[in-house]
Write an enzyme that holds these catalytic residues in place. Structure first.
Site, PDB file in Angstrom:
ATOM      1  N   ASP A 293     -22.570  66.532  30.497  1.00  0.00           N
ATOM      2  CA  ASP A 293     -23.192  66.897  31.767  1.00  0.00           C
ATOM      3  C   ASP A 293     -24.600  67.452  31.611  1.00  0.00           C
ATOM      4  O   ASP A 293     -25.207  67.869  32.597  1.00  0.00           O
ATOM      5  CB  ASP A 293     -22.313  67.920  32.505  1.00  0.00           C
ATOM      6  CG  ASP A 293     -21.870  69.065  31.609  1.00  0.00           C
ATOM      7  OD1 ASP A 293     -21.784  68.871  30.389  1.00  0.00           O
ATOM      8  OD2 ASP A 293     -21.597  70.160  32.137  1.00  0.00           O
TER       9      ASP A 293
ATOM     10  N   ASP B 122     -23.274  68.503  25.651  1.00  0.00           N
ATOM     11  CA  ASP B 122     -22.130  67.931  26.345  1.00  0.00           C
ATOM     12  C   ASP B 122     -22.619  66.876  27.339  1.00  0.00           C
ATOM     13  O   ASP B 122     -23.811  66.789  27.654  1.00  0.00           O
ATOM     14  CB  ASP B 122     -21.349  69.018  27.069  1.00  0.00           C
ATOM     15  CG  ASP B 122     -20.470  69.822  26.119  1.00  0.00           C
ATOM     16  OD1 ASP B 122     -20.314  69.410  24.954  1.00  0.00           O
ATOM     17  OD2 ASP B 122     -19.953  70.880  26.542  1.00  0.00           O
TER      18      ASP B 122
ATOM     19  N   ASP C  81     -15.307  59.040  22.124  1.00  0.00           N
ATOM     20  CA  ASP C  81     -13.850  58.923  22.044  1.00  0.00           C
ATOM     21  C   ASP C  81     -13.261  58.256  23.286  1.00  0.00           C
ATOM     22  O   ASP C  81     -12.056  58.344  23.530  1.00  0.00           O
ATOM     23  CB  ASP C  81     -13.215  60.316  21.894  1.00  0.00           C
ATOM     24  CG  ASP C  81     -13.400  60.906  20.507  1.00  0.00           C
ATOM     25  OD1 ASP C  81     -13.784  60.157  19.588  1.00  0.00           O
ATOM     26  OD2 ASP C  81     -13.163  62.125  20.335  1.00  0.00           O
TER      27      ASP C  81
ATOM     28  N   ASP D 270     -16.347  76.591  20.000  1.00  0.00           N
ATOM     29  CA  ASP D 270     -17.677  77.183  19.896  1.00  0.00           C
ATOM     30  C   ASP D 270     -17.612  78.683  19.626  1.00  0.00           C
ATOM     31  O   ASP D 270     -18.300  79.211  18.748  1.00  0.00           O
ATOM     32  CB  ASP D 270     -18.487  76.887  21.157  1.00  0.00           C
ATOM     33  CG  ASP D 270     -17.691  77.106  22.445  1.00  0.00           C
ATOM     34  OD1 ASP D 270     -16.568  77.646  22.379  1.00  0.00           O
ATOM     35  OD2 ASP D 270     -18.198  76.736  23.526  1.00  0.00           O
TER      36      ASP D 270
END
Length: 489
Positions: free
Chosen positions: A148, A146, A91, A240
């Site tokens: 990271d 994610d 995105d 989540d």
């Protein structure tokens, strides 16, 4: 005046009872986790005869420092190429788009089924991206990482086999590791807290048959579980936790693997940490508002309802501690002015007793993570962690109250900087989440002075009962304020 003083004492006592209740649930989870470790972990299941199709979803938004690292790590996953599909749910609005396109093209040329998925807009933020990606996948399992994270090559081979053993297994969650724990005091304290959640809390809930949560990343979902639970929703900041509770209320089982580690980067600046904390604490409150009544009305055992209640309300501890802290300074003077209330006011002096179970909880996790470290290190780490956690109570309590009010907020992702161990720096990085020197930060500085006044008042009046509390609050708010000043560059 007597009415006001008694009211202060009652408010303090009620908050203390809530904190004690939370501490006792953590104590019980610690016992369950320790028993699970003593019994030994079950052997990993055998590899399936035919590996199922897996889609690996990588939600990204302006991650110029870590996007390539993540994509390359997932491209190196040891899994049958014909059964592996990687979606980079991009995105981004900056040069991350071009970086992702280049890495995707490189791995496509090597024969990998990988694609860059671009949406028309960011509707639904991360939840919307994950849901959109599912419409472009036919895989039966979905792994999520994610930006990271740097998954190990054997991640899928160690998690996917569990789904072959139990048809109602909806999620396999793994433990987070830390790429840059030693980078600074801030990252060390974050690791200290997260290790307790992953070494003890998640395992304890799982071993006791209680609800656990998918942690948003570093785990694998069964696609039919996502669909049966209603899919990804964007009405909370913790999509989540929300989906985890909807799935478990539908009868799906979750499995936690403490021995499988997914390394990730910890926020290295205070604005990044505050952004993450705001999302987690507000999202937890929003999820409690959404699901707590359903949990209490469900057919789950009483013990599971109790643990789920404290699980959903755990961010409310910040509100309780903030109220206790604000009330505790006047209580020093109440005790001096009304000696006839001393027997009752002694309750205010047993603040630390509510935290004794937490010592057991955090020490268990710390020892599991650092089996050879001297015990004095735990004392120092624990006191600093507790102090800084208290220093974040104003920021986090505000987030919690906004969550309970149903006030909508944008999903502000945590900036990642590509830090590993002590390498790299945060100065000059482009991704910021706001001005650190805002009104809230100045209030945190004033609170540091307020609690320092409480320390002085206690010493002057000879009241030592609340002195440790006020010292930790002074240190905690002082550290948060000083980091805010330092990290504004």
């Amino acid at each position: 005046m007597l009415f006001l003083e008694i009211t202060l004492l009652v408010v303090y006592g009620l908050c203390l009872l809530f904190v004690l209740g939370f501490s006792l649930t953590q104590f019980q989870l610690t016992r369950l986790a320790r028993r699970a470790y003593r019994q030994g972990l079950a052997p990993e299941p055998a590899a399936p005869a035919v590996w199922p199709r897996v889609t690996v979803q990588l939600p990204l938004y302006n991650e110029v420092f870590v996007a390539e690292r993540l994509i390359d790590a997932c491209a190196a996953l040891d899994y049958p190429t014909a059964q592996l599909h990687i979606q980079v749910l991009d995105d981004s609005t900056d040069e991350t788009v071009a970086l992702v396109a280049a890495r995707v093209a490189y791995h496509q040329a090597r024969g990998l089924h990988i694609e860059q998925v671009r949406r028309p807009d960011r509707q639904g933020y991360k939840a919307g991206a994950l849901a959109y990606g599912l419409t472009h996948s036919e895989a039966e399992l979905v792994a999520i990482f994610d930006a990271d994270f740097v998954p190990q090559p054997d991640f899928l081979r160690r998690t996917v086999p569990y789904f072959q053993e139990e048809p109602r297994l909806g999620v396999v969650q793994t433990r987070w590791g830390h790429l840059n724990e030693e980078y600074s005091l801030l990252t060390e304290l974050q690791a200290f807290g997260l290790n307790a959640h992953f070494h003890v809390e998640q395992l304890g809930r799982n071993a006791g048959g209680h609800f656990i949560n998918f942690n948003g990343t570093g785990g694998v979902w069964r696609r039919s579980c996502i669909e049966d639970a209603g899919g990804w929703h964007a009405d909370t900041l913790t999509e989540d936790l929300d989906l985890s509770y909807r799935a478990q209320l539908r009868g799906w089982r979750f499995h936690y693997l403490p021995h499988v580690v997914a390394p990730a980067e910890l926020p290295a600046t205070l604005d990044a940490l505050k952004s993450q904390q705001f999302r987690w604490t507000k999202g937890a409150a929003e999820t409690a508002r959404k699901h707590l009544r359903n949990v209490l009305r469900s057919g789950q055992p009483l013990s599971t309802k109790l643990h789920a209640t404290f699980h959903l309300l755990n961010s409310s501890v910040f509100v309780a501690i903030l109220v206790m802290a604000l009330v505790s300074v006047p209580l020093v003077f109440v005790r001096a002015d009304l000696p006839e209330l001393k027997p009752v006011l002694r309750v205010a002096s047993v603040f630390l007793l509510a935290f004794v179970p937490l010592v057991y909880y955090y020490y268990t996790a710390w020892r599991l993570d650092k089996p050879t470290a001297p015990r004095w290190r735990f004392v120092a780490d624990f006191l600093l962690f507790l102090s800084v956690s208290m220093g974040l109570t104003l920021h986090n309590a505000r987030a919690v109250l906004l969550g309970y009010r149903g006030r909508q907020s944008a999903f502000i992702r945590t900036p990642k900087l590509g830090l590993v161990k002590r390498a790299g720096g945060w100065r000059g990085r482009r991704y910021r989440t706001g001005d650190l020197l805002d009104g809230l930060t100045f209030t945190e500085g004033l609170l540091a002075l307020y609690f320092a006044f409480g320390v002085g008042a206690g010493l002057y009046l000879g009241d030592w009962g609340l002195l440790p509390f006020h010292l930790m609050l002074t240190v905690g708010y002082g550290i948060v304020f000083l980091y805010s000043v330092r990290h504004r560059a």
